[in-house]
Design a protein around this motif. Structure first.
Motif, PDB file in Angstrom:
ATOM      1  N   ARG A 169      37.077  59.559  34.393  1.00  0.00           N
ATOM      2  CA  ARG A 169      37.685  58.863  35.525  1.00  0.00           C
ATOM      3  C   ARG A 169      37.056  59.328  36.841  1.00  0.00           C
ATOM      4  NH1 ARG A 169      41.390  60.455  38.701  1.00  0.00           N
ATOM      5  NH2 ARG A 169      42.237  62.057  37.337  1.00  0.00           N
ATOM      6  N   SER A 220      33.658  57.862  37.342  1.00  0.00           N
ATOM      7  CA  SER A 220      33.640  56.415  37.603  1.00  0.00           C
ATOM      8  C   SER A 220      34.203  56.056  38.973  1.00  0.00           C
ATOM      9  CB  SER A 220      34.418  55.675  36.519  1.00  0.00           C
ATOM     10  OG  SER A 220      35.802  55.952  36.629  1.00  0.00           O
ATOM     11  N   ARG A 229      24.718  54.167  36.204  1.00  0.00           N
ATOM     12  CA  ARG A 229      25.639  53.151  36.701  1.00  0.00           C
ATOM     13  C   ARG A 229      24.858  51.896  37.035  1.00  0.00           C
ATOM     14  NH1 ARG A 229      30.440  55.105  39.360  1.00  0.00           N
ATOM     15  NH2 ARG A 229      30.897  52.891  39.426  1.00  0.00           N
ATOM     16  N   SER A 269      32.308  49.557  35.869  1.00  0.00           N
ATOM     17  CA  SER A 269      31.768  49.831  34.543  1.00  0.00           C
ATOM     18  C   SER A 269      32.208  48.731  33.593  1.00  0.00           C
ATOM     19  CB  SER A 269      32.291  51.186  34.061  1.00  0.00           C
ATOM     20  OG  SER A 269      31.875  51.427  32.762  1.00  0.00           O
TER      21      SER A 269
END
Length: 174
Positions: free
Chosen positions: A15, A18, A111, A172
């Motif tokens: 988490r 991201s 990413r 994502s």
């Protein structure tokens, strides 16, 4: 017993990795007209899907992981400091295509990002310095660039990019 900050599983780390609400800015675009020639700074460029920047000599293959290179703008002053230079290093000397500011570039590794309204890149890995940095910066140039070489990317969706464009991490897909 897990480290207290991370909780009971790795989901907290995932988490944290991201979460990137910041946006960056495209500060500089450079094209290499021919091998070993100085980069040419341009205000805008056409990005060819799954290829490279139009006008850049780099021979890249479809699906390649190093179709375009990015560098952190804030590193220009750091590298200059390591070299004992009074002013930040000119980005063209570092031989990367794009220079971005305002977002931690390394946080974008692995990413997908958008530049402006059209271009989408998959950040594929780190762009380590080469021995050419000794020629460009002088003795110690290679070591000054270690950890500051930027990132490589694959071009998912091409289009036009311009200096001043916003750079943002895309959600994502997993």
């Amino acid at each position: 017993m897990p480290f207290p900050f991370f909780g009971d599983d790795k989901s907290t780390v995932a988490r944290l990795l991201s979460t990137l609400p910041q946006t960056g800015r495209l500060e500089w675009i450079g094209l290499r007209p021919a091998r070993r020639e100085p980069l040419v700074s341009v205000a805008e460029a056409t990005v060819a899907t799954d290829r490279n920047l139009v006008g850049d000599h780099a021979r890249v293959k479809a699906g390649g992981k190093r179709q375009i290179t990015l560098l952190q703008h804030e590193y220009l002053a750091a590298v200059a400091s390591f070299m004992g230079f009074a002013d930040p290093v000119d980005p063209g000397r570092l031989r990367r295509n794009l220079v971005v500011s305002g977002v931690n570039l390394l946080a974008l590794k692995n990413r997908r990002i958008a530049i402006g309204d059209e271009v989408v890149l998959d950040i594929t890995g780190e762009c380590h310095p080469c021995s050419r940095m000794e020629e460009e910066l002088g003795p110690g140039g290679y070591n000054a660039m270690r950890g500051h070489g930027g990132l490589t990317a694959r071009i998912v969706q091409g289009g036009i990019i311009r200096v001043g464009d916003t750079i943002r991490a895309l959600p994502s897909e997993d």
